[in-house]
Design an enzyme around this catalytic site. Structure first.
Site, PDB file in Angstrom:
ATOM      1  N   LYS A   1       0.837  -1.212   0.000  1.00 23.46           N
ATOM      2  CA  LYS A   1       0.000   0.000   0.000  1.00 23.46           C
ATOM      3  C   LYS A   1       0.869   1.257   0.000  1.00 23.46           C
ATOM      4  O   LYS A   1       0.629   2.183  -0.781  1.00 23.46           O
ATOM      5  CB  LYS A   1      -0.921   0.016   1.236  1.00 23.46           C
ATOM      6  CG  LYS A   1      -1.890  -1.172   1.291  1.00 23.46           C
ATOM      7  CD  LYS A   1      -2.825  -1.080   2.482  1.00 23.46           C
ATOM      8  CE  LYS A   1      -2.138  -1.167   3.835  1.00 23.46           C
ATOM      9  NZ  LYS A   1      -1.501  -2.468   4.102  1.00 23.46           N
TER      10      LYS A   1
ATOM     11  N   ARG B   1      -9.815   0.718   8.060  1.00 23.60           N
ATOM     12  CA  ARG B   1      -9.449  -0.658   8.378  1.00 23.60           C
ATOM     13  C   ARG B   1     -10.522  -1.346   9.203  1.00 23.60           C
ATOM     14  O   ARG B   1     -10.416  -2.543   9.461  1.00 23.60           O
ATOM     15  CB  ARG B   1      -8.146  -0.674   9.187  1.00 23.60           C
ATOM     16  CG  ARG B   1      -6.862  -0.824   8.344  1.00 23.60           C
ATOM     17  CD  ARG B   1      -5.669  -0.530   9.256  1.00 23.60           C
ATOM     18  NE  ARG B   1      -4.478  -1.248   8.900  1.00 23.60           N
ATOM     19  CZ  ARG B   1      -3.417  -0.720   8.278  1.00 23.60           C
ATOM     20  NH1 ARG B   1      -3.442   0.515   7.855  1.00 23.60           N
ATOM     21  NH2 ARG B   1      -2.341  -1.444   8.065  1.00 23.60           N
TER      22      ARG B   1
ATOM     23  N   ARG C   1      11.761  -6.550   4.907  1.00 24.47           N
ATOM     24  CA  ARG C   1      11.772  -5.149   5.365  1.00 24.47           C
ATOM     25  C   ARG C   1      12.374  -5.059   6.768  1.00 24.47           C
ATOM     26  O   ARG C   1      13.044  -4.081   7.098  1.00 24.47           O
ATOM     27  CB  ARG C   1      10.341  -4.587   5.370  1.00 24.47           C
ATOM     28  CG  ARG C   1      10.290  -3.119   5.775  1.00 24.47           C
ATOM     29  CD  ARG C   1       8.933  -2.506   5.535  1.00 24.47           C
ATOM     30  NE  ARG C   1       7.915  -3.020   6.448  1.00 24.47           N
ATOM     31  CZ  ARG C   1       6.628  -2.707   6.400  1.00 24.47           C
ATOM     32  NH1 ARG C   1       6.187  -1.906   5.440  1.00 24.47           N
ATOM     33  NH2 ARG C   1       5.784  -3.196   7.266  1.00 24.47           N
TER      34      ARG C   1
ATOM     35  N   ARG D   1      11.669  -2.136  11.559  1.00 26.20           N
ATOM     36  CA  ARG D   1      10.425  -1.646  12.164  1.00 26.20           C
ATOM     37  C   ARG D   1      10.006  -2.547  13.327  1.00 26.20           C
ATOM     38  O   ARG D   1      10.065  -3.779  13.225  1.00 26.20           O
ATOM     39  CB  ARG D   1       9.319  -1.615  11.092  1.00 26.20           C
ATOM     40  CG  ARG D   1       8.961  -0.222  10.660  1.00 26.20           C
ATOM     41  CD  ARG D   1       8.003  -0.188   9.526  1.00 26.20           C
ATOM     42  NE  ARG D   1       6.685  -0.741   9.820  1.00 26.20           N
ATOM     43  CZ  ARG D   1       5.655  -0.632   9.021  1.00 26.20           C
ATOM     44  NH1 ARG D   1       5.785   0.013   7.874  1.00 26.20           N
ATOM     45  NH2 ARG D   1       4.501  -1.163   9.327  1.00 26.20           N
TER      46      ARG D   1
HETATM   47  P1  B4P Z   1       4.605  -1.529   2.114  1.00 25.84           P
HETATM   48  O1  B4P Z   1       4.259  -0.755   0.897  1.00 25.84           O
HETATM   49  O2  B4P Z   1       5.362  -0.796   3.191  1.00 25.84           O
HETATM   50  O3  B4P Z   1       3.364  -2.233   2.810  1.00 25.84           O
HETATM   51  P2  B4P Z   1       2.084  -1.689   3.488  1.00 25.84           P
HETATM   52  O4  B4P Z   1       1.001  -2.535   2.945  1.00 25.84           O
HETATM   53  O5  B4P Z   1       1.956  -0.187   3.306  1.00 25.84           O
HETATM   54  O6  B4P Z   1       2.433  -1.903   5.036  1.00 25.84           O
HETATM   55  P3  B4P Z   1       1.723  -2.105   6.402  1.00 25.84           P
HETATM   56  O7  B4P Z   1       0.276  -2.478   6.262  1.00 25.84           O
HETATM   57  O8  B4P Z   1       2.638  -3.037   7.083  1.00 25.84           O
HETATM   58  O9  B4P Z   1       1.867  -0.758   7.187  1.00 25.84           O
HETATM   59  P4  B4P Z   1       0.969   0.481   7.593  1.00 25.84           P
HETATM   60  O10 B4P Z   1       1.943   1.578   7.635  1.00 25.84           O
HETATM   61  O11 B4P Z   1      -0.226   0.655   6.717  1.00 25.84           O
HETATM   62  O12 B4P Z   1       5.408  -2.796   1.621  1.00 25.84           O
HETATM   63  C1  B4P Z   1       5.942  -3.732   2.525  1.00 25.84           C
HETATM   64  C2  B4P Z   1       7.304  -4.183   2.049  1.00 25.84           C
HETATM   65  O13 B4P Z   1       7.188  -4.847   0.790  1.00 25.84           O
HETATM   66  C3  B4P Z   1       8.300  -3.033   1.838  1.00 25.84           C
HETATM   67  O14 B4P Z   1       9.548  -3.430   2.291  1.00 25.84           O
HETATM   68  C4  B4P Z   1       8.303  -2.825   0.331  1.00 25.84           C
HETATM   69  O15 B4P Z   1       9.541  -2.345  -0.132  1.00 25.84           O
HETATM   70  C5  B4P Z   1       8.040  -4.243  -0.177  1.00 25.84           C
HETATM   71  N1  B4P Z   1       7.288  -4.248  -1.429  1.00 25.84           N
HETATM   72  C6  B4P Z   1       6.249  -3.439  -1.739  1.00 25.84           C
HETATM   73  N2  B4P Z   1       5.779  -3.730  -2.980  1.00 25.84           N
HETATM   74  C7  B4P Z   1       6.552  -4.788  -3.438  1.00 25.84           C
HETATM   75  C8  B4P Z   1       6.540  -5.572  -4.642  1.00 25.84           C
HETATM   76  N3  B4P Z   1       5.670  -5.325  -5.641  1.00 25.84           N
HETATM   77  N4  B4P Z   1       7.429  -6.581  -4.736  1.00 25.84           N
HETATM   78  C9  B4P Z   1       8.304  -6.833  -3.737  1.00 25.84           C
HETATM   79  N5  B4P Z   1       8.372  -6.131  -2.578  1.00 25.84           N
HETATM   80  C10 B4P Z   1       7.490  -5.119  -2.436  1.00 25.84           C
HETATM   81  O16 B4P Z   1       0.404   0.147   9.078  1.00 25.84           O
HETATM   82  C11 B4P Z   1       1.254  -0.026  10.198  1.00 25.84           C
HETATM   83  C12 B4P Z   1       0.440  -0.045  11.508  1.00 25.84           C
HETATM   84  O17 B4P Z   1      -0.194   1.249  11.731  1.00 25.84           O
HETATM   85  C13 B4P Z   1      -0.734  -1.015  11.615  1.00 25.84           C
HETATM   86  O18 B4P Z   1      -0.322  -2.323  11.963  1.00 25.84           O
HETATM   87  C14 B4P Z   1      -1.570  -0.347  12.740  1.00 25.84           C
HETATM   88  O19 B4P Z   1      -1.035  -0.585  14.015  1.00 25.84           O
HETATM   89  C15 B4P Z   1      -1.436   1.121  12.435  1.00 25.84           C
HETATM   90  N6  B4P Z   1      -2.535   1.625  11.586  1.00 25.84           N
HETATM   91  C16 B4P Z   1      -2.377   2.121  10.335  1.00 25.84           C
HETATM   92  N7  B4P Z   1      -3.566   2.488   9.832  1.00 25.84           N
HETATM   93  C17 B4P Z   1      -4.507   2.211  10.776  1.00 25.84           C
HETATM   94  C18 B4P Z   1      -5.933   2.356  10.827  1.00 25.84           C
HETATM   95  N8  B4P Z   1      -6.634   2.864   9.797  1.00 25.84           N
HETATM   96  N9  B4P Z   1      -6.577   1.969  11.956  1.00 25.84           N
HETATM   97  C19 B4P Z   1      -5.906   1.484  12.994  1.00 25.84           C
HETATM   98  N10 B4P Z   1      -4.561   1.312  13.015  1.00 25.84           N
HETATM   99  C20 B4P Z   1      -3.848   1.667  11.899  1.00 25.84           C
END
Ligand code: B4P
Length: 193
Positions: free
Chosen positions: A13, A88, A127, A133
């Site tokens: 995302k 979420r 990651r 993290r």
């Molecule tokens: P990211 O792009 O970082 O993944 P994400 O889905 O955004 O991450 P996540 O859900 O963990 O975190 P968020 O900040 O939303 O990619 C992950 C990894 O994969 C990276 O290393 C990237 O380089 C790699 N990658 C990406 N695309 C790739 C591809 N095509 N091929 C290979 N590798 C690839 O949330 C973190 C925390 O915040 C949650 O757990 C929660 O505690 C809180 N939070 C956030 N939003 C919330 C909400 N609405 N309500 C309640 N809590 C919330």
């Protein structure tokens, strides 16, 4: 263009949000990034968020909804936004509906990033070695995947029923995945004209 980006933790995302923001010239708003930004401060709220995130849980809806409401009121959202990782929970869906209705606005699409569980776990473990993290440990990753399946995945059906969901195969390089997203969004825009 008003977009949501949904998908399991590690589905990309944040990665795709940045590419969409750059291409369509709209702000990418990541609740995860906003919460991580708060951790630099030493307030009681920051301490609460730090503990919840490190454990892999969701930050309470009232905190999350307040932060998003404030962010969406910013003038740079006038031409749209891509919301990454929000909503979420069902309660967050209700708040977003309320905020959009208040502004007489509507979502254009909800992008659902589809990736196998094995692949997202592998990405997050990778990651962990790069970013360190606090929520990228094996145990926390498993819990975050479970909470996602229980609380967030069902929301995809809510948006599917509204005719907004665009399923995207999110396996492949970030560039290949973005190409799929932009092709789908451009096709939607062409139909809307
Ligand atoms: P990211 O792009 O970082 O993944 P994400 O889905 O955004 O991450 P996540 O859900 O963990 O975190 P968020 O900040 O939303 O990619 C992950 C990894 O994969 C990276 O290393 C990237 O380089 C790699 N990658 C990406 N695309 C790739 C591809 N095509 N091929 C290979 N590798 C690839 O949330 C973190 C925390 O915040 C949650 O757990 C929660 O505690 C809180 N939070 C956030 N939003 C919330 C909400 N609405 N309500 C309640 N809590 C919330």
């Amino acid at each position: 263009m008003r977009l949501l980006l949904m998908g399991a933790p590690g589905s990309g995302k944040g990665t795709q949000g940045a590419l969409i923001a750059q291409h369509y010239r709209i702000p990418a708003i990541s609740t995860g990034d906003i919460f991580r930004g708060m951790l630099a401060t030493q307030t009681p709220l920051a301490q609460q968020v730090r503990e919840i995130m490190a454990a892999g849980g969701y930050v309470p809806d009232d905190i999350t909804n307040t932060i998003v409401a404030e962010r969406l009121a910013h003038p740079d959202c006038g031409n749209g936004f891509v919301l990454d990782g929000y909503p979420r929970t069902l309660h967050q869906v209700g708040t977003l509906d309320f905020l959009l209705a208040h502004d007489n606005a509507a979502l254009d699409a909800v992008i659902g990033l589809q990736v196998d569980t094995d692949e997202v776990v592998a990405r997050l473990m990778a990651r962990a070695t790069v970013d360190g993290r606090a929520d990228d440990t094996e145990e926390t990753i498993a819990l975050r995947q479970r909470i996602y399946r229980e609380q967030t995945e069902p929301l995809l059906d809510t948006y599917r029923r509204r005719g907004l969901l665009v399923d995207i195969d999110a396996q492949g390089s970030p560039e290949v995945v973005f190409e799929r997203i932009s092709t789908a969004l451009d096709a939607l825009a062409a139909v809307a004209v």
